[in-house]
Write a protein that holds these residues in place. Structure first.
Motif, mmCIF file in Angstrom:
data_model
loop_
_atom_site.group_PDB
_atom_site.id
_atom_site.type_symbol
_atom_site.label_atom_id
_atom_site.label_comp_id
_atom_site.label_asym_id
_atom_site.label_seq_id
_atom_site.Cartn_x
_atom_site.Cartn_y
_atom_site.Cartn_z
ATOM 1 N N GLY A 286 46.902 25.079 39.120
ATOM 2 C CA GLY A 286 45.544 25.203 39.622
ATOM 3 C C GLY A 286 45.248 24.290 40.794
ATOM 4 N N SER A 287 44.461 24.798 41.734
ATOM 5 C CA SER A 287 43.902 24.020 42.829
ATOM 6 C C SER A 287 42.622 24.725 43.252
ATOM 7 C CB SER A 287 44.870 23.941 44.014
ATOM 8 O OG SER A 287 44.929 25.172 44.705
ATOM 9 N N PRO A 288 41.689 24.028 43.852
ATOM 10 C CA PRO A 288 40.436 24.687 44.244
ATOM 11 C C PRO A 288 40.644 25.914 45.129
ATOM 12 C CG PRO A 288 40.192 22.316 44.375
ATOM 13 C CD PRO A 288 41.651 22.565 44.100
ATOM 14 N N ALA A 289 41.509 25.808 46.133
ATOM 15 C CA ALA A 289 41.706 26.924 47.061
ATOM 16 C C ALA A 289 42.349 28.122 46.359
ATOM 17 C CB ALA A 289 42.570 26.476 48.240
ATOM 18 N N ILE A 290 43.398 27.872 45.577
ATOM 19 C CA ILE A 290 44.107 28.966 44.907
ATOM 20 C C ILE A 290 43.191 29.669 43.909
ATOM 21 C CG2 ILE A 290 45.953 29.480 43.257
ATOM 22 C CD1 ILE A 290 47.649 27.374 44.689
ATOM 23 N N CYS A 291 42.422 28.901 43.150
ATOM 24 C CA CYS A 291 41.527 29.516 42.163
ATOM 25 C C CYS A 291 40.443 30.359 42.840
ATOM 26 C CB CYS A 291 40.902 28.440 41.276
ATOM 27 S SG CYS A 291 42.054 27.733 40.073
ATOM 28 N N ALA A 292 39.952 29.912 43.981
ATOM 29 C CA ALA A 292 38.956 30.700 44.711
ATOM 30 C C ALA A 292 39.560 32.008 45.210
ATOM 31 C CB ALA A 292 38.410 29.883 45.882
ATOM 32 N N ILE A 293 40.767 31.953 45.747
ATOM 33 C CA ILE A 293 41.435 33.155 46.251
ATOM 34 C C ILE A 293 41.703 34.140 45.125
ATOM 35 C CG2 ILE A 293 43.580 34.035 47.273
ATOM 36 C CD1 ILE A 293 43.672 31.412 48.912
ATOM 37 N N LEU A 294 42.188 33.653 43.991
ATOM 38 C CA LEU A 294 42.498 34.530 42.861
ATOM 39 C C LEU A 294 41.236 35.135 42.255
ATOM 40 C CD1 LEU A 294 45.372 32.543 41.112
ATOM 41 C CD2 LEU A 294 45.552 34.677 42.411
ATOM 42 N N THR A 295 40.155 34.386 42.257
ATOM 43 C CA THR A 295 38.884 34.922 41.763
ATOM 44 C C THR A 295 38.455 36.117 42.599
ATOM 45 O OG1 THR A 295 38.183 32.758 40.916
ATOM 46 C CG2 THR A 295 36.457 34.386 41.330
ATOM 47 N N PHE A 296 38.528 35.987 43.919
ATOM 48 C CA PHE A 296 38.190 37.105 44.812
ATOM 49 C C PHE A 296 39.170 38.259 44.629
ATOM 50 C CE2 PHE A 296 38.817 39.469 48.722
ATOM 51 C CZ PHE A 296 37.517 39.788 49.103
ATOM 52 N N TRP A 297 40.459 37.949 44.560
ATOM 53 C CA TRP A 297 41.520 38.959 44.499
ATOM 54 C C TRP A 297 41.367 39.856 43.266
ATOM 55 C CZ3 TRP A 297 45.774 40.104 47.636
ATOM 56 C CH2 TRP A 297 46.769 40.897 47.067
ATOM 57 N N ILE A 298 41.224 39.247 42.095
ATOM 58 C CA ILE A 298 41.143 40.031 40.862
ATOM 59 C C ILE A 298 39.831 40.804 40.807
ATOM 60 C CG2 ILE A 298 41.139 39.915 38.342
ATOM 61 C CD1 ILE A 298 42.926 37.451 38.555
ATOM 62 N N ALA A 299 38.739 40.200 41.280
ATOM 63 C CA ALA A 299 37.457 40.903 41.310
ATOM 64 C C ALA A 299 37.516 42.115 42.236
ATOM 65 C CB ALA A 299 36.360 39.940 41.761
ATOM 66 N N PHE A 300 38.205 41.985 43.355
ATOM 67 C CA PHE A 300 38.392 43.112 44.288
ATOM 68 C C PHE A 300 39.072 44.279 43.555
ATOM 69 C CE2 PHE A 300 41.043 45.527 47.217
ATOM 70 C CZ PHE A 300 40.210 45.747 48.297
ATOM 71 N N GLY A 301 40.153 44.006 42.847
ATOM 72 C CA GLY A 301 40.862 45.059 42.133
ATOM 73 C C GLY A 301 40.076 45.636 40.977
ATOM 74 N N LEU A 302 39.261 44.793 40.317
ATOM 75 C CA LEU A 302 38.510 45.237 39.145
ATOM 76 C C LEU A 302 37.582 46.392 39.458
ATOM 77 C CD1 LEU A 302 37.657 44.774 36.175
ATOM 78 C CD2 LEU A 302 36.030 43.073 37.011
ATOM 79 N N PHE A 303 36.901 46.347 40.610
ATOM 80 C CA PHE A 303 35.958 47.417 40.946
ATOM 81 C C PHE A 303 36.502 48.388 41.992
ATOM 82 C CE2 PHE A 303 33.068 45.007 38.471
ATOM 83 C CZ PHE A 303 32.158 45.946 38.000
ATOM 84 N N PHE A 304 37.670 48.136 42.518
ATOM 85 C CA PHE A 304 38.360 49.117 43.360
ATOM 86 C C PHE A 304 38.564 50.418 42.587
ATOM 87 C CE2 PHE A 304 41.985 51.103 45.361
ATOM 88 C CZ PHE A 304 41.920 50.758 46.700
#
Length: 391
Positions: A286-304
């Protein structure tokens, strides 16, 4: 956007916020109710169970004009969120969450039919995605706002505002949504005829497994961001806004691709995007930057995947099962949420509260979802050219 679609999107906003806000306010609600975080996962599961039960309303409402159904669903939403706002103990909050979930699947099944009917020719998927955008905007703005209220004021205020929003949506639907004729009455049994075929079951199982996999992790995203990402709890609302932005973008991109390509192929692509994100959640420190990117990434796929899955099942139900077809997507979605929350909580327990492990529990489920959608696309959709020609 047509005003009628905007009114439907307002209803989707209420339901999306009611469903997802609990992930952002889970620590505060758990503390207020005197339970631990894994036990508080029941507040997520009870909403999802309500979605599954509430879909039965469509079985007996098949002769009711869709506009009147939408008004009924918003009235139930108002009651459920109001009860959640004033809950004095954990059982009452569970009941309030259950009532709030009752209209969810039925609403999206009915709203999908209305959006398709009112859409310009050839833009059905985009119309549905715009309706569903209300749910994604809820995650971009409503959920972070609720999380912020829980952090600085009271988590109860979030549910009170949602009750008021449901009342406002009733006014918008009355003013802006035209009358749409009820679907063909195929009888009680005829509504379920489409489920005799294997194709719809492949899609529904994919929706279930895909969302169960994601919600193993997503149900506990708020403590994951603080424990793994190292964020202060006051920053979590901003990260929920980032996730909501990912959902909005994913939903719109998925809708546009779906109008031009295979529905199941588009859904498989979205599920694969989220699955890769889960893999990185487990593997990457975990790191702040990686967690922020993964939060956006998975959310993008969830509603795609939202509009292609809704359209797949609405089309499967043609001939009297359109409402149930669209609603069953939300049933599978929320049943997956409930199961995912339970599996994620179990992974936390056995791992000693290691917030990487819920993603590991969800990864095999995400792989199953992608495989089923790819198989469906190859078997039923044929070549991309033939799909486009058939439309």
């Amino acid at each position: 956007m047509k005003r009628s679609i905007l009114a439907l999107a307002s209803g989707a906003f209420v339901l999306g916020a009611a469903e997802f806000v609990m992930m952002g306010i889970l620590p505060q609600a758990a503390a207020a109710m005197g339970v631990d975080i894994p036990t508080a996962g029941n507040y997520i599961s009870s909403y999802a169970i309500g979605v599954c039960v509430g879909t039965l309303m469509l079985v007996f409402g098949r002769r009711v004009p869709p506009k009147k159904l939408i008004l009924l669903f918003m009235a139930i939403t108002l009651v459920g969120n109001l009860l959640s706002a004033v809950a004095l103990n954990s059982p009452i909050l569970i009941v309030g969450r259950f009532i709030s979930g009752l209209p969810h699947g039925a609403f999206f099944g009915t709203a999908t039919l209305i959006a398709k009917t009112l859409a310009d020719k050839g833009k059905e998927a985009q119309a549905v995605s715009m309706m569903v955008t209300g749910q994604t905007v809820a995650n971009m703005l409503g959920v972070p706002a609720g999380t912020m209220m829980a952090e600085f004021m009271s988590w109860r205020l979030a549910f009170g505002i949602l009750a008021a929003w449901a009342a406002m949506t009733v006014v918008l639907v009355l003013a802006w949504v035209p009358r749409v004729e009820p679907i063909k009455d195929a009888g009680l049994a005829g509504q379920f005829r489409f489920l005799r075929k294997p194709g719809p079951w492949m899609v529904l199982i994919a929706v279930f497994t895909g969302n169960a996999g994601i919600f193993c992790w997503w149900s506990y995203v708020s403590p994951w961001l603080t424990e793994v990402g190292g964020y202060a709890s006051g920053v979590v609302p901003l990260l929920m806004m980032l996730a909501g932005f990912g959902m909005v973008v994913g939903g719109l991109v998925g809708g546009r691709i779906c109008d031009r390509w295979r529905h199941a192929g588009t859904a498989a692509l979205g599920q694969a995007i989220s699955g890769v994100g889960l893999l990185f959640v487990f593997l990457v420190p975990g790191s702040p930057a990686i967690c922020a990117i993964l939060t956006f990434w998975i959310a993008f796929g969830l509603f795609f995947v939202s509009s292609p899955q809704q359209l797949l099942m609405a089309e499967a139900g043609k001939g009297g099962g359109e409402l149930l077809g669209g609603a069953t997507v939300q049933v599978a979605f929320n049943f997956g949420n409930a199961v995912g929350s339970i599996i994620g909580g179990a992974m936390l327990t056995v791992s000693g509260m290691n917030y990487h492990y819920p993603a590991l529990g969800g990864l095999p489920l995400a792989v199953i979802a992608v495989a089923l959608l790819v198989l469906f696309s190859r078997r039923y959709e044929g070549s991309a050219a033939s799909v486009q020609q058939s439309r």
